[in-house]
Design a protein around this motif. Structure first.
Motif, mmCIF file in Angstrom:
data_model
loop_
_atom_site.group_PDB
_atom_site.id
_atom_site.type_symbol
_atom_site.label_atom_id
_atom_site.label_comp_id
_atom_site.label_asym_id
_atom_site.label_seq_id
_atom_site.Cartn_x
_atom_site.Cartn_y
_atom_site.Cartn_z
ATOM 1 N N PRO A 108 0.888 -1.194 -0.079
ATOM 2 C CA PRO A 108 -0.001 -0.040 -0.005
ATOM 3 C C PRO A 108 0.869 1.238 -0.108
ATOM 4 O O PRO A 108 0.210 2.450 -0.385
ATOM 5 N N LEU A 109 2.088 1.201 0.257
ATOM 6 C CA LEU A 109 2.857 2.402 0.442
ATOM 7 C C LEU A 109 3.762 2.459 -0.631
ATOM 8 O O LEU A 109 4.876 3.280 -0.770
ATOM 9 N N SER A 110 3.647 1.512 -1.510
ATOM 10 C CA SER A 110 4.421 1.689 -2.784
ATOM 11 C C SER A 110 4.205 2.568 -3.912
ATOM 12 O O SER A 110 3.328 3.488 -3.669
ATOM 13 N N PHE A 111 5.224 2.980 -4.700
ATOM 14 C CA PHE A 111 5.010 4.019 -5.805
ATOM 15 C C PHE A 111 4.203 3.675 -6.600
ATOM 16 O O PHE A 111 4.136 2.349 -7.199
ATOM 17 N N THR A 112 3.217 4.671 -7.089
ATOM 18 C CA THR A 112 2.408 4.571 -8.435
ATOM 19 C C THR A 112 2.507 5.924 -9.022
ATOM 20 O O THR A 112 2.709 6.797 -8.424
ATOM 21 N N VAL A 113 2.001 5.827 -10.480
ATOM 22 C CA VAL A 113 1.933 7.149 -10.875
ATOM 23 C C VAL A 113 0.358 7.515 -10.936
ATOM 24 O O VAL A 113 -0.411 6.774 -11.383
ATOM 25 N N ASP A 114 0.258 8.621 -10.694
ATOM 26 C CA ASP A 114 -0.888 9.491 -10.484
ATOM 27 C C ASP A 114 -1.348 10.446 -11.676
ATOM 28 O O ASP A 114 -0.288 10.980 -11.952
ATOM 29 N N HIS A 115 -2.292 10.243 -12.339
ATOM 30 C CA HIS A 115 -2.604 11.485 -13.281
ATOM 31 C C HIS A 115 -3.419 12.438 -12.713
ATOM 32 O O HIS A 115 -4.839 12.133 -12.166
ATOM 33 N N VAL A 116 -3.098 13.634 -12.573
ATOM 34 C CA VAL A 116 -3.793 14.928 -12.259
ATOM 35 C C VAL A 116 -5.350 14.799 -12.895
ATOM 36 O O VAL A 116 -6.250 14.844 -12.156
ATOM 37 N N VAL A 117 -5.325 14.870 -14.174
ATOM 38 C CA VAL A 117 -6.614 14.736 -15.162
ATOM 39 C C VAL A 117 -6.730 13.300 -15.336
ATOM 40 O O VAL A 117 -5.778 12.732 -16.136
ATOM 41 N N PRO A 118 -7.644 12.553 -14.616
ATOM 42 C CA PRO A 118 -7.675 11.156 -14.826
ATOM 43 C C PRO A 118 -7.740 10.724 -16.154
ATOM 44 O O PRO A 118 -8.474 11.601 -17.117
ATOM 45 N N LEU A 119 -7.216 9.761 -16.554
ATOM 46 C CA LEU A 119 -7.517 9.083 -17.918
ATOM 47 C C LEU A 119 -8.866 8.897 -18.442
ATOM 48 O O LEU A 119 -9.186 9.325 -19.571
ATOM 49 N N SER A 120 -9.652 8.468 -17.603
ATOM 50 C CA SER A 120 -11.148 8.590 -17.902
ATOM 51 C C SER A 120 -11.849 9.600 -18.196
ATOM 52 O O SER A 120 -13.070 9.705 -18.721
ATOM 53 N N LYS A 121 -11.183 10.883 -17.915
ATOM 54 C CA LYS A 121 -11.766 12.293 -18.057
ATOM 55 C C LYS A 121 -10.923 13.081 -19.006
ATOM 56 O O LYS A 121 -11.144 14.149 -19.168
ATOM 57 N N GLY A 122 -10.158 12.493 -19.801
ATOM 58 C CA GLY A 122 -9.439 12.851 -20.848
ATOM 59 C C GLY A 122 -7.881 13.113 -20.812
ATOM 60 O O GLY A 122 -7.292 13.903 -21.550
ATOM 61 N N GLY A 123 -7.340 12.808 -19.487
ATOM 62 C CA GLY A 123 -5.948 12.975 -19.440
ATOM 63 C C GLY A 123 -5.170 12.382 -20.244
ATOM 64 O O GLY A 123 -5.474 11.214 -20.895
ATOM 65 N N ASP A 124 -3.851 12.872 -20.455
ATOM 66 C CA ASP A 124 -2.702 12.156 -21.370
ATOM 67 C C ASP A 124 -2.142 11.381 -20.415
ATOM 68 O O ASP A 124 -1.643 11.670 -19.395
ATOM 69 N N LEU A 125 -1.817 9.892 -20.997
ATOM 70 C CA LEU A 125 -1.282 8.831 -20.439
ATOM 71 C C LEU A 125 0.163 9.403 -20.248
ATOM 72 O O LEU A 125 0.709 8.948 -19.286
ATOM 73 N N LEU A 126 0.622 9.928 -21.077
ATOM 74 C CA LEU A 126 2.302 10.024 -21.309
ATOM 75 C C LEU A 126 2.892 11.469 -20.903
ATOM 76 O O LEU A 126 3.750 11.936 -21.110
ATOM 77 N N ASP A 127 1.708 12.349 -20.467
ATOM 78 C CA ASP A 127 2.146 13.813 -20.207
ATOM 79 C C ASP A 127 2.907 13.620 -18.982
ATOM 80 O O ASP A 127 2.365 13.630 -17.871
ATOM 81 N N ARG A 128 4.054 14.428 -18.774
ATOM 82 C CA ARG A 128 4.950 14.633 -17.537
ATOM 83 C C ARG A 128 4.146 15.871 -16.661
ATOM 84 O O ARG A 128 4.259 15.637 -15.482
#
Length: 94
Positions: free
Chosen positions: A41-61
């Protein structure tokens, strides 16, 4: 037929770039266990500020930030709430 884009080289490079920065969790501010097993549960994951389901870009830094797995799961696909204005106090000077 295209495969899962999260298995591709560009996404792995994005994860490696974020991991190399060793930043704290974007949600709770605590240190992330970058060396922990991915299912912890405390491991690293990538979060997307604008979720992918709401049009966020998967590869945008600019759309990616580090989070704990637990924090990322709790956030879900919600976007950050806009800042609420502070209520103004009425003055006693009339």
């Amino acid at each position: 037929m295209a495969g899962n884009p999260r298995n591709g080289r560009p996404y792995r490079r994005l994860c490696a770039w974020l991991r190399a920065q060793r930043l704290p969790c974007a949600r709770c501010g605590h240190n992330i266990g970058y060396e922990l097993d991915a299912k912890h549960p405390l491991s690293f994951t990538v979060d997307h500020v604008v979720p992918l389901s709401k049009g966020g870009d998967l590869l945008d830094r600019d759309n990616a930030r580090p989070m704990h797995r637990r924090c990322n799961s709790a956030k879900g696909n919600r976007t950050p709430a806009p800042p609420q204005p502070k209520p103004q106090r009425a003055s006693r000077k009339w």
